[in-house]
Design a protein around this motif. Structure first.
Motif, PDB file in Angstrom:
ATOM      1  N   GLU A  71      -6.829   2.225  -3.583  1.00 32.62           N
ATOM      2  CA  GLU A  71      -6.141   0.968  -3.318  1.00 32.62           C
ATOM      3  C   GLU A  71      -7.174  -0.142  -3.089  1.00 32.62           C
ATOM      4  OE1 GLU A  71      -2.416   0.902  -1.526  1.00 32.62           O
ATOM      5  OE2 GLU A  71      -2.475   2.992  -0.906  1.00 32.62           O
TER       6      GLU A  71
ATOM      7  N   THR B 238       0.836  -1.198   0.000  1.00 29.29           N
ATOM      8  CA  THR B 238       0.000   0.000   0.000  1.00 29.29           C
ATOM      9  C   THR B 238       0.873   1.252   0.000  1.00 29.29           C
ATOM     10  OG1 THR B 238      -0.102   0.217   2.427  1.00 29.29           O
ATOM     11  CG2 THR B 238      -1.760  -1.180   1.381  1.00 29.29           C
ATOM     12  N   ARG B 239       0.368   2.306  -0.619  1.00 27.70           N
ATOM     13  CA  ARG B 239       1.004   3.613  -0.519  1.00 27.70           C
ATOM     14  C   ARG B 239       0.511   4.327   0.731  1.00 27.70           C
ATOM     15  NH1 ARG B 239      -0.280   7.358  -3.240  1.00 27.70           N
ATOM     16  NH2 ARG B 239       1.641   8.563  -3.181  1.00 27.70           N
TER      17      ARG B 239
END
Length: 248
Positions: free
Chosen positions: A202, A50-51
């Motif tokens: 996401e 994940t960012r």
């Protein structure tokens, strides 16, 4: 493998004057997933990239509860931080995280209780890197506790005032079954985080967290009822189809 909530729980237990005993506290539980040993889900834990990051502000004994779902967020989202909330003592590491230029914090809380000018419906857009600053990533600040605890955290944490408030409006009811909710529209912390990840673009991470929450819930409740788990049911199949299993 330990994570932020695991470490916070260990620190909270070390600082306790007397042991915390949850309902069913005499039962033997897995130290890693907190479920009864016979219902352990450690071998099913998903791994996704994940960012986005998550900052959990947790009520005093929240990290000690076997039913806590903030733990599940830290299982899935590598960039998760967990801090015990106090009105009078503020962890310098929390302020440092909120001030870190690589993150764009927003507080997740119902907009009906917030000044309208501060409320946003989607996370702040990503800011690209410049010569003077790194790219900024979304950081979701989640208030993990009972509804009354969350309101107290929000109202008495002045260091959160500079940040926008993300108000979630899910199009489906909560599937939370581990505790009785104070509000009919209450979503547990893991469900809120999954909604945030989806809004941040996401979807795979959001689905993995939602599926992990579903499997944890199934094992938790089957353990309370002393019933067998069907690991081929749709809940388990959904998780297996979404994400690879994390390394031990």
């Amino acid at each position: 493998m330990s994570h932020a909530v695991f470490r916070l729980r260990a620190a909270r237990m070390a600082a306790s004057v007397k042991p915390f005993v949850a309902r069913g506290g005499a039962a033997i539980r897995c130290e890693r997933c907190r479920l009864l040993r016979a219902y352990c889900v450690c071998d099913l834990q998903p791994r996704v990239d994940t960012r986005a990051g998550v900052c959990l502000l947790m009520g005093d004994i929240e990290a000690l509860k076997p039913s806590n779902t903030g733990w599940l967020i830290a299982d899935v989202v590598a960039d998760t931080w967990a801090f015990g909330w106090s009105r009078t003592v503020i962890d310098p590491a929390l302020i440092a995280l909120l001030s870190d230029p690589q993150w764009q914090p927003c507080v997740v809380f119902p907009g009906e209780f917030v000044e309208p000018s501060r409320v946003i419906a989607t996370p702040p857009p990503a800011e690209p890197a410049t010569a003077d600053a790194p790219a900024r990533r979304p950081l979701f600040v989640l208030l993990d506790g009972t509804w009354s605890e969350a309101r107290k955290m929000f109202n008495k944490s002045r260091y959160l005032d500079p940040f926008p408030v993300l108000s979630l409006h899910p199009d489906h009811p909560s599937s939370y079954r581990l505790r009785r909710a104070a509000r009919d529209d209450h979503f547990c912390t893991a469900e809120g985080a999954a909604l945030c990840l989806a809004l941040a673009g996401e979807p795979r991470a959001a689905e993995a967290l939602s599926a992990w929450f579903g499997v944890f819930t199934e094992h938790y409740l089957k353990g309370k009822q002393n019933q067998p788990v069907d690991d081929a049911d749709p809940v388990h199949q959904r998780l297996r189809a979404l994400a690879p299993v994390a390394a031990p």
